[in-house]
Design an enzyme around this catalytic site. Structure first.
Site, PDB file in Angstrom:
ATOM      1  N   GLY A  31      -5.211  -0.231   0.756  1.00 46.54           N
ATOM      2  CA  GLY A  31      -5.311   1.017   0.012  1.00 46.54           C
ATOM      3  C   GLY A  31      -6.743   1.292  -0.422  1.00 46.54           C
ATOM      4  O   GLY A  31      -7.151   2.436  -0.599  1.00 46.54           O
ATOM      5  N   ASN A  32      -7.517   0.229  -0.585  1.00 45.88           N
ATOM      6  CA  ASN A  32      -8.923   0.389  -0.952  1.00 45.88           C
ATOM      7  C   ASN A  32      -9.753   0.897   0.215  1.00 45.88           C
ATOM      8  O   ASN A  32     -10.621   1.746   0.059  1.00 45.88           O
ATOM      9  CB  ASN A  32      -9.507  -0.962  -1.393  1.00 45.88           C
ATOM     10  CG  ASN A  32      -9.048  -1.321  -2.797  1.00 45.88           C
ATOM     11  OD1 ASN A  32      -9.245  -0.553  -3.724  1.00 45.88           O
ATOM     12  ND2 ASN A  32      -8.427  -2.470  -2.938  1.00 45.88           N
ATOM     13  N   LYS A 143       0.880 -11.403  -9.009  1.00 42.43           N
ATOM     14  CA  LYS A 143       0.188 -10.226  -8.460  1.00 42.43           C
ATOM     15  C   LYS A 143      -0.203  -9.269  -9.594  1.00 42.43           C
ATOM     16  O   LYS A 143       0.663  -8.696 -10.262  1.00 42.43           O
ATOM     17  CB  LYS A 143       1.129  -9.525  -7.480  1.00 42.43           C
ATOM     18  CG  LYS A 143       0.629  -8.213  -6.953  1.00 42.43           C
ATOM     19  CD  LYS A 143      -0.212  -8.378  -5.724  1.00 42.43           C
ATOM     20  CE  LYS A 143      -0.793  -7.042  -5.268  1.00 42.43           C
ATOM     21  NZ  LYS A 143      -1.957  -7.208  -4.407  1.00 42.43           N
ATOM     22  N   LYS A 226       1.527  -6.559   1.647  1.00 42.58           N
ATOM     23  CA  LYS A 226       1.676  -5.617   2.772  1.00 42.58           C
ATOM     24  C   LYS A 226       1.385  -6.276   4.115  1.00 42.58           C
ATOM     25  O   LYS A 226       1.937  -5.867   5.144  1.00 42.58           O
ATOM     26  CB  LYS A 226       0.807  -4.377   2.589  1.00 42.58           C
ATOM     27  CG  LYS A 226      -0.660  -4.640   2.757  1.00 42.58           C
ATOM     28  CD  LYS A 226      -1.451  -3.447   3.200  1.00 42.58           C
ATOM     29  CE  LYS A 226      -2.767  -3.935   3.793  1.00 42.58           C
ATOM     30  NZ  LYS A 226      -3.388  -5.127   3.166  1.00 42.58           N
ATOM     31  N   LYS A 288      -3.467 -12.863   4.852  1.00 43.42           N
ATOM     32  CA  LYS A 288      -3.721 -12.209   6.152  1.00 43.42           C
ATOM     33  C   LYS A 288      -3.591 -13.227   7.284  1.00 43.42           C
ATOM     34  O   LYS A 288      -2.961 -12.948   8.311  1.00 43.42           O
ATOM     35  CB  LYS A 288      -5.114 -11.565   6.153  1.00 43.42           C
ATOM     36  CG  LYS A 288      -5.215 -10.421   5.150  1.00 43.42           C
ATOM     37  CD  LYS A 288      -6.565  -9.727   5.155  1.00 43.42           C
ATOM     38  CE  LYS A 288      -6.810  -9.027   3.821  1.00 43.42           C
ATOM     39  NZ  LYS A 288      -5.740  -8.111   3.398  1.00 43.42           N
TER      40      LYS A 288
END
Lengths: 325, 325
Positions: A31-32, A143, A226, A288
């Site tokens: 989102g960044n 989170k 995500k 990731k």
């Protein structure tokens, strides 16, 4: 640096009639990275062109492309409004906030990408993701979400709303929520149909809307990673490739040390060893690499971690980090 | 009362291979009717069961069902938060607000309906709807949105933000926005694929996210009538039926007069004549009858206006208002 052996060619077709040419590609991005300023939605228009150029590089000729976006800054902005009106308007739960950002970010992506990519249907599918109500994350929230609070306010939220909060030195207290593992994508069939028709599909935004299923589906106050959701989508869709975009060109060995060196490729076993050794920071590169490992192990195909800028070179294996089965 | 002739059997297939059995049904319903209290999203769970029972009555055996929901109360609640924080956080435009409610209402519907209807895939597709930038509605805003203001605040918004406002006697001033006609559903292909696979698809929520196309797609500050969008969807999908649920059992002749009488059915020509004569109030029953007329004229099939409670009886032509070609 190339750690471990090269990619195998094992193949795990799940969809009858699907060929390597039309397998979809799954792309996750933060989102960044692409929506840097949620207070100025217009600024995203300017970035859409560069993003669309990158997407054209990876769009399979006859296959679909599934985009999984982050939503941190956008959820943060809604939370600011909720906090400011908490005394007058009952606050919404996190599952609803994720659904709202799937709406707004999905729309902005659909509209701006339609201006750049005119030969493909583009649509966003709201996505619920099933998590385990007994996931250990629910007893260990990690989170961070929303604004920073004073210690007095933090204590009030802890007492009144039952929040968990952590202190970030110099900035104040911040709410932390559970980040359970994604187990199933509820709307997978709709997403798969669209991808199979070669569409560009926006799905799993913000990691997906977290729901549990004990007798009935229920929303939960949690945020799903995500990248792990993108990996699950890529496995369920039997995607030909998983690409995770971030703000660095790839993963590094010895990150932050004088011996820091980019990893151009590594096999799953090596990635798992480095993950276990704590080589990749837990909040950033760790999930990731883990997401890529899961996809490679399940499909026998390769995944890529890179930045938007380095993507063209990374696709020619001149940059980025490839994780191979 | 049965005004006009009976339904014709003219047929206008658009999708090759589609039969009457698997043509989708399109159902529109208000944000008030099924989500009565946006401040308590939990209250919707209780309504989902009754709604699901109604949906099972109209779900085509081998065809899809497309649900078009309203969003008035939900947009109103977001606007309250925006107004309260306008000095600190830049307000979002109406197109973005519609997209946020497509996210939150779409999610609540998907989740609660999945608890009741387990033999169908259920998913929500974010929906942009093209309107004409030169639609006369843009110079004549009529659709009220958001809270009531004092005359001082109303003047400030008129001067600073260029809003149009109308005075509602006894309640204050309210912002009015344009309500342009829906021309095209941008995500029609994704919606059609899902409906053709027999899915239950939530689409066109809040009338759709309004966009114009002059060189590029752009969001606009407007609200599209959801019944007209449902009608357009039904035409484009070549739906077998259009049903519009509202809070009364059907349309009336002489509504509000001593001679008030329910209309059990009427043909398109009669409906058009009554519309022109101002028989149906413009903000409420008018657009519903108009939406049905458009669908019937384009497809040669019948449309129904009724309430959730009267639906079972209306399907057997014992209640509700049928509009026939």
């Amino acid at each position: 640096m190339n750690v471990g052996r090269a990619s195998s060619s094992r193949c795990g077709l799940q969809i009858p009639g699907e060929t390597a040419v039309n397998r979809p590609v799954v792309l996750a991005f933060g989102g960044n990275a692409l929506l840097p300023d949620p207070e100025k939605p217009g600024s995203q228009e300017e970035q859409a062109e560069a993003f669309a150029v990158a997407l054209k590089l990876i769009l399979p000729k006859d296959g679909g492309l599934v985009l999984v976006h982050g939503n941190g800054p956008q959820v943060g902005m809604i939370l600011l409004r909720i906090e400011a009106t908490r005394d007058r308007i009952p606050p919404e739960t996190l599952d609803i906030l994720v659904s709202e950002t799937q709406g707004s970010i999905g729309y902005l992506l659909c509209r701006t990408l339609r201006n750049e990519i005119t030969d493909r249907e583009i649509a966003a599918v709201l996505t619920q993701v099933l998590v385990d109500a007994d996931d250990p994350a629910f007893s260990n929230p990690t989170k961070p979400v929303g604004p920073y609070y004073s210690s007095e306010k933090a204590e009030a939220f802890r007492d009144l709303a039952g929040w968990s909060l952590v202190e970030v030195p110099g900035r104040g207290w911040r709410r932390v929520v559970p980040s359970p593992r994604p187990l199933e994508i509820l709307e997978i069939s709709t997403i798969a149909h669209a991808a199979r028709h070669g569409h560009l599909v926006i799905a799993g935004g913000g990691g997906g809307i977290p729901v549990t299923e004990k007798d009935r589906l229920q929303g939960v106050e949690a945020v799903i990673d995500k990248d792990l959701t993108a990996s699950l989508l890529a496995v369920r869709l039997d995607a030909g490739k998983l690409i995770i975009l971030t703000d660095v060109p790839g993963a590094y060995a010895g990150y932050g040390t004088p011996k820091q060196e980019p990893i151009s490729s590594m096999d799953v076993a090596t990635a798992q060893r480095l993950l276990k050794a704590g080589e990749f920071p837990p909040g950033t590169m760790g999930p990731k690499v883990e997401a890529c490992v899961q996809y490679c192990s399940a499909t026998g195909r390769s995944a890529l971690i890179t930045s938007l800028e380095a993507l063209p070179s990374a696709l020619k294996r001149g940059s980025g980090t490839w994780i191979n089965p």
